[in-house]
Design an enzyme around this catalytic site. Structure first.
Site, PDB file in Angstrom:
ATOM      1  N   ASP A  57      32.942  42.567  42.750  1.00  0.00           N
ATOM      2  CA  ASP A  57      32.738  41.115  42.846  1.00  0.00           C
ATOM      3  C   ASP A  57      32.436  40.579  41.454  1.00  0.00           C
ATOM      4  O   ASP A  57      31.848  41.269  40.620  1.00  0.00           O
ATOM      5  CB  ASP A  57      31.583  40.798  43.797  1.00  0.00           C
ATOM      6  CG  ASP A  57      31.693  39.397  44.383  1.00  0.00           C
ATOM      7  OD1 ASP A  57      31.947  39.264  45.599  1.00  0.00           O
ATOM      8  OD2 ASP A  57      31.540  38.411  43.614  1.00  0.00           O
TER       9      ASP A  57
ATOM     10  N   ASP B 100      36.303  40.756  37.701  1.00  0.00           N
ATOM     11  CA  ASP B 100      37.024  39.498  37.903  1.00  0.00           C
ATOM     12  C   ASP B 100      38.468  39.869  38.220  1.00  0.00           C
ATOM     13  O   ASP B 100      39.196  40.362  37.348  1.00  0.00           O
ATOM     14  CB  ASP B 100      36.946  38.644  36.639  1.00  0.00           C
ATOM     15  CG  ASP B 100      37.743  37.343  36.753  1.00  0.00           C
ATOM     16  OD1 ASP B 100      38.414  37.132  37.790  1.00  0.00           O
ATOM     17  OD2 ASP B 100      37.694  36.548  35.799  1.00  0.00           O
ATOM     18  N   VAL B 101      38.889  39.630  39.467  1.00  0.00           N
ATOM     19  CA  VAL B 101      40.226  40.094  39.881  1.00  0.00           C
ATOM     20  C   VAL B 101      41.355  39.368  39.143  1.00  0.00           C
ATOM     21  O   VAL B 101      42.498  39.803  39.182  1.00  0.00           O
ATOM     22  CB  VAL B 101      40.435  39.958  41.409  1.00  0.00           C
ATOM     23  CG1 VAL B 101      39.464  40.839  42.169  1.00  0.00           C
ATOM     24  CG2 VAL B 101      40.359  38.500  41.868  1.00  0.00           C
TER      25      VAL B 101
ATOM     26  N   SER C  64      45.101  33.799  55.610  1.00  0.00           N
ATOM     27  CA  SER C  64      44.347  32.811  56.394  1.00  0.00           C
ATOM     28  C   SER C  64      45.322  32.154  57.373  1.00  0.00           C
ATOM     29  O   SER C  64      46.544  32.159  57.126  1.00  0.00           O
ATOM     30  CB  SER C  64      43.785  31.726  55.467  1.00  0.00           C
ATOM     31  OG  SER C  64      43.350  30.594  56.205  1.00  0.00           O
TER      32      SER C  64
ATOM     33  N   TYR D  10      45.025  25.898  47.899  1.00  0.00           N
ATOM     34  CA  TYR D  10      44.534  27.043  48.682  1.00  0.00           C
ATOM     35  C   TYR D  10      45.562  27.438  49.744  1.00  0.00           C
ATOM     36  O   TYR D  10      45.898  28.618  49.894  1.00  0.00           O
ATOM     37  CB  TYR D  10      43.198  26.672  49.318  1.00  0.00           C
ATOM     38  CG  TYR D  10      42.607  27.735  50.220  1.00  0.00           C
ATOM     39  CD1 TYR D  10      41.950  28.838  49.689  1.00  0.00           C
ATOM     40  CD2 TYR D  10      42.685  27.623  51.610  1.00  0.00           C
ATOM     41  CE1 TYR D  10      41.396  29.810  50.511  1.00  0.00           C
ATOM     42  CE2 TYR D  10      42.141  28.583  52.441  1.00  0.00           C
ATOM     43  CZ  TYR D  10      41.495  29.679  51.888  1.00  0.00           C
ATOM     44  OH  TYR D  10      40.951  30.638  52.718  1.00  0.00           O
TER      45      TYR D  10
ATOM     46  N   LYS E 295      47.648  31.022  50.339  1.00  0.00           N
ATOM     47  CA  LYS E 295      47.565  31.831  51.561  1.00  0.00           C
ATOM     48  C   LYS E 295      48.957  32.046  52.170  1.00  0.00           C
ATOM     49  O   LYS E 295      49.251  33.122  52.698  1.00  0.00           O
ATOM     50  CB  LYS E 295      46.587  31.203  52.549  1.00  0.00           C
ATOM     51  CG  LYS E 295      45.142  31.219  52.036  1.00  0.00           C
ATOM     52  CD  LYS E 295      44.638  32.643  51.800  1.00  0.00           C
ATOM     53  CE  LYS E 295      43.299  32.701  51.122  1.00  0.00           C
ATOM     54  NZ  LYS E 295      42.788  34.070  50.948  1.00  0.00           N
TER      55      LYS E 295
END
Ligand SMILES: NC(=O)c1ccc[n+]([C@@H]2O[C@H](COP(=O)([O-])OP(=O)(O)OC[C@H]3O[C@@H](n4cnc5c(N)ncnc54)[C@H](O)[C@@H]3O)[C@@H](O)[C@H]2O)c1
Length: 257
Positions: free
Chosen positions: A36, A62-63, A140, A153, A157
């Site tokens: 995370d 940090d991805v 999502s 967003y 998704k």
């Protein structure tokens, strides 16, 4: 589900659905890497896993940053030597129309939500190939049904669902399965942020349950248990699937009261 001794990496596991999933994986016997950007959140998740008598490692990552993801892979292999499951859960949500979204917000949302799955999958694939492991991506219902004030967003998704299917096709012959989970509203950070962005947050929260046939929003662990199933041998013939965990969201039922 028995995931005894499997090594599971979960991004965004310092809070919310990621943390609840990590606890479900730990209960199923897995050893966890808790990645995370929020180091304190990751440490707290590790503490909760250790309280269950299971082993976990916290890694600040940090991805969206390639060198940070490479560091995550190194730390994982240094501690556990192998990896069986990558659960790409980390995401952020900009609660704005496209017009109001700044270029920086747009770029960051794409880099974390889609770019993070790209980077983590890219750098963990060599290790996953050795174990014939699996990848679970967090999508999502917003990949199918959009809502107001979160255009970027929703785009990420929808992209994650397509990316999941494309990765499944590329890596299926190597024995690597790739699926995604599409939750409805879940009682965790991103839903809380979305409620706060509405003109009447309390009303938005109260109304959210009625968007679902079960007339309530979901609990983080209800998503986590599905992730455990997808990682298990019981899901051995599942790949490229968008698994909906949404209490009947958008089922067409009008609110009854
Ligand atoms: N909560 C919902 O209603 C809901 C519904 C559908 C899908 N989801 C998805 O579930 C996932 C988790 O959502 P949540 O509500 O639990 O969110 P949350 O905000 O509670 O947790 C997200 C975690 O990701 C971490 N994170 C953010 N950016 C990061 C980065 N660059 N690198 C590493 N970690 C980072 C945060 O620090 C946080 O700990 C997301 O992918 C989200 O899109 C949530």
């Amino acid at each position: 589900m028995n995931l005894q001794e499997r090594v599971v990496v979960i991004t965004g596991a310092g809070a919310g659905i990621g943390r609840a999933s990590a606890l479900e994986f730990a209960r199923a016997g897995a050893r966890l890497v808790i990645a995370d950007i929020n180091a304190a959140g990751a440490e707290e998740t590790v503490k909760q896993i250790e309280a269950l008598g299971r082993q976990a490692l916290a890694v600040k990552a940090d991805v969206a940053d390639p060198s940070s993801v490479e560091h995550l892979v190194e730390e994982t292999l240094k501690t556990f030597g192998r990896v069986h499951v990558l659960f790409n859960d980390a995401a952020i949500q900009v609660n704005k129309t496209i017009e109001d979204t700044t270029i920086e917000e747009w770029n960051r949302e794409m880099a974390v939500n889609l770019g993070g799955i790209f980077l983590c999958s890219k750098f963990f694939l060599p290790a996953l190939r050795r174990t014939k492991g699996c990848i679970i991506n967090m999508a999502s219902v917003n990949g199918f049904f959009v809502e107001p004030l979160c255009a970027g967003y929703c785009a990420t998704k929808g992209g994650i669902i397509a990316l999941t299917k494309a990765m499944a096709i590329d890596h299926g012959k190597e024995g690597i399965r790739v699926n995604c989970i599409c939750p409805g509203y879940i009682d965790a950070g991103l839903a809380w942020g979305y409620f706060e962005a509405q003109p009447d947050p309390a009303a938005a929260r109260a109304a959210a349950g009625k968007l679902h046939a079960l007339w309530r929003i979901g609990k983080p662990e209800e998503v986590g248990r599905v992730a455990v199933f997808l990682a298990s041998d019981d899901a051995a013939f599942m790949t490229g699937s968008a698994v909906v965990v949404d209490g009947g969201f958008g089922s067409g039922l009008p609110p009854q009261n």
